[in-house]
Motif scaffolding. Sequence first.
Motif, short mmCIF file in Angstrom:
data_model
loop_
_atom_site.label_atom_id
_atom_site.label_comp_id
_atom_site.label_asym_id
_atom_site.label_seq_id
_atom_site.Cartn_x
_atom_site.Cartn_y
_atom_site.Cartn_z
N ALA A 72 0.83 -1.21 0.00
CA ALA A 72 0.00 0.00 0.00
C ALA A 72 0.86 1.25 0.00
O ALA A 72 0.54 2.25 -0.67
CB ALA A 72 -0.93 0.00 1.22
N LEU A 73 1.98 1.23 0.75
CA LEU A 73 2.89 2.37 0.76
C LEU A 73 3.45 2.64 -0.64
O LEU A 73 3.49 3.78 -1.10
CB LEU A 73 4.04 2.12 1.74
N LEU A 74 3.88 1.57 -1.29
CA LEU A 74 4.44 1.72 -2.64
C LEU A 74 3.39 2.18 -3.64
O LEU A 74 3.66 3.01 -4.51
CB LEU A 74 5.06 0.40 -3.10
N ALA A 75 2.17 1.65 -3.51
CA ALA A 75 1.09 2.05 -4.42
C ALA A 75 0.77 3.53 -4.25
O ALA A 75 0.55 4.24 -5.24
CB ALA A 75 -0.15 1.20 -4.17
N GLU A 76 0.74 4.01 -3.00
CA GLU A 76 0.45 5.42 -2.75
C GLU A 76 1.57 6.30 -3.31
O GLU A 76 1.31 7.35 -3.88
CB GLU A 76 0.27 5.66 -1.25
N TRP A 77 2.82 5.86 -3.13
CA TRP A 77 3.94 6.62 -3.68
C TRP A 77 3.86 6.67 -5.21
O TRP A 77 4.06 7.72 -5.82
CB TRP A 77 5.26 6.01 -3.25
N ASP A 78 3.54 5.52 -5.84
CA ASP A 78 3.42 5.48 -7.30
C ASP A 78 2.32 6.42 -7.78
O ASP A 78 2.46 7.10 -8.80
CB ASP A 78 3.13 4.06 -7.77
N ARG A 79 1.20 6.45 -7.04
CA ARG A 79 0.11 7.35 -7.43
C ARG A 79 0.54 8.81 -7.32
O ARG A 79 0.26 9.62 -8.20
CB ARG A 79 -1.13 7.09 -6.58
N ALA A 80 1.21 9.14 -6.23
CA ALA A 80 1.67 10.52 -6.04
C ALA A 80 2.65 10.91 -7.13
O ALA A 80 2.58 12.02 -7.68
CB ALA A 80 2.32 10.67 -4.66
N LEU A 81 3.57 9.99 -7.45
CA LEU A 81 4.54 10.28 -8.50
C LEU A 81 3.85 10.42 -9.85
O LEU A 81 4.18 11.31 -10.65
CB LEU A 81 5.58 9.15 -8.55
N GLY A 82 2.88 9.54 -10.11
CA GLY A 82 2.15 9.62 -11.37
C GLY A 82 1.39 10.92 -11.52
O GLY A 82 1.37 11.54 -12.59
N GLU A 83 0.74 11.36 -10.45
CA GLU A 83 0.00 12.62 -10.50
C GLU A 83 0.94 13.80 -10.68
O GLU A 83 0.61 14.77 -11.38
CB GLU A 83 -0.81 12.78 -9.22
N THR A 84 2.11 13.72 -10.06
CA THR A 84 3.11 14.79 -10.24
C THR A 84 3.56 14.87 -11.69
O THR A 84 3.62 15.95 -12.28
CB THR A 84 4.32 14.53 -9.33
N LYS A 85 3.86 13.71 -12.28
CA LYS A 85 4.28 13.69 -13.68
C LYS A 85 3.13 14.08 -14.60
O LYS A 85 3.34 14.72 -15.64
CB LYS A 85 4.80 12.30 -14.04
N GLY A 86 1.91 13.70 -14.20
CA GLY A 86 0.75 14.09 -15.00
C GLY A 86 0.59 15.60 -15.04
O GLY A 86 0.27 16.18 -16.08
N ALA A 87 0.80 16.24 -13.88
CA ALA A 87 0.72 17.70 -13.83
C ALA A 87 1.78 18.33 -14.72
O ALA A 87 1.52 19.33 -15.41
CB ALA A 87 0.87 18.18 -12.39
N ALA A 88 2.97 17.73 -14.72
CA ALA A 88 4.04 18.25 -15.59
C ALA A 88 3.66 18.07 -17.06
O ALA A 88 3.93 18.94 -17.89
CB ALA A 88 5.34 17.51 -15.29
N GLY A 89 3.01 16.93 -17.36
CA GLY A 89 2.56 16.70 -18.73
C GLY A 89 1.52 17.71 -19.17
O GLY A 89 1.53 18.17 -20.31
N SER A 135 -1.65 -3.45 -17.27
CA SER A 135 -2.34 -2.15 -17.21
C SER A 135 -1.58 -1.08 -17.96
O SER A 135 -2.06 0.06 -18.07
CB SER A 135 -2.55 -1.71 -15.76
N ALA A 136 -0.39 -1.39 -18.47
CA ALA A 136 0.44 -0.47 -19.25
C ALA A 136 0.71 0.84 -18.53
O ALA A 136 0.70 1.91 -19.13
CB ALA A 136 -0.21 -0.21 -20.61
N GLY A 137 0.96 0.75 -17.23
CA GLY A 137 1.29 1.95 -16.47
C GLY A 137 0.12 2.62 -15.81
O GLY A 137 0.31 3.57 -15.02
N LEU A 138 -1.08 2.16 -16.09
CA LEU A 138 -2.27 2.81 -15.52
C LEU A 138 -2.37 2.54 -14.02
O LEU A 138 -2.76 3.42 -13.25
CB LEU A 138 -3.52 2.29 -16.23
N ALA A 139 -2.00 1.33 -13.59
CA ALA A 139 -2.16 0.95 -12.18
C ALA A 139 -1.32 1.81 -11.25
O ALA A 139 -1.75 2.11 -10.14
CB ALA A 139 -1.81 -0.52 -12.00
N ASP A 140 -0.13 2.22 -11.70
CA ASP A 140 0.73 3.00 -10.82
C ASP A 140 0.75 4.49 -11.16
O ASP A 140 1.57 5.25 -10.66
CB ASP A 140 2.16 2.45 -10.82
N GLY A 141 -0.19 4.93 -12.01
CA GLY A 141 -0.29 6.35 -12.33
C GLY A 141 0.76 6.84 -13.30
O GLY A 141 0.93 8.04 -13.47
#
Length: 341
Positions: A72-89, A135-141
């Motif tokens: 769960a810790l890793l999943a939350e970190w992956d989501r946070a990182l994905g959202e950060t990169k999404g904002a940059a995108g 999931s091609a990267g969808l699961a971890d954001g």
Amino acid sequence: MDVDTRLLRSFVAVAEEGSLTRAAERLFVSQPALTRQIKQLEDRVGVRLFTRSQTGMVLTAPGRVLAARAPALLAEWDRALGETKGAAGRAARVLRVGFLASAANEATPHIIAEFARRRPGWRVEMRQSSWADPSAGLADGGVDAALLRLPFLGQDAVRVEVLFSEPRWIALPEAHPFASRERIPFRDLRDEPFVAAPHRTGAWRDYWLAADERDGHPARIGAVTDQPDEWLSAIANGYGIALAPESAARYYARPGVTYRPVTGVSPSLVGVAWPPSADADPVVQDFVRCCLSSRHGPQGETASLRIDQGETVTAAGGPGYTRSNGAGACPSQIRREASSG
């Protein structure tokens, strides 16, 4: 105390696999390197996490506590990182789209061209994933949307729209006794060794082994791969056969491998998927609309696709559209198995 997420991922792999050997194969690292990482993590937290036994690596009581919380810790970190990169995108006007193998086949360039028409100045960044992550990267954001084969692990947690279906065929070594047949009933293939995706892909692996259509016959696994090139090499070298979409005969033609229609198995579904958090995202929803329009729209446009590793290719409609990552299969990356399931 700070702990590198890399060490936590290594710990989770060993905990889930129960074996340093299998975990090292899963992580694509050497067993000595993985052993050092586990020792480093134990030194950081100050407790022993595993004990060795004849059957493999066994979690200690502290190890079981960490194993329950670390995913769960890793999943939350992956989501946070994905959202950060999404904002940059968003700031760079880039939409990240994950895909597996041939994505949406010949419809892919039409989808990209239609998105470019709807969103001038935006670019679609296509990110190819290995079969280890259906999931091609969808699961971890890691992506904003994805073009996927259904079903996949975690599908219930995202939005999915089916775009089209196509028959499943069988990929065989050219020298296989069935290679000369025009059409093959799946019941004739059930006892053959199959080339499979990794165990951790769950429903994805089961679907491409036709687990629900075997009438109780367990699957024999001849090799495990998570990349198209490795998969083709395993089949050509006679380690096993494999179900594949009909389009694989166009996108993954290779000397030594032949494709034949199969009866008695359900068709493969291709869909567009996105996270629920993107329901109100106008850019993602425009991309989804472009995908849905491809079900009825033309497929002759040409568009420039930026591939994740810096490669730029031109995607043109029609049967000639292909893409390869250019990497040949390394024999050490194909894991042979002699087991069922």
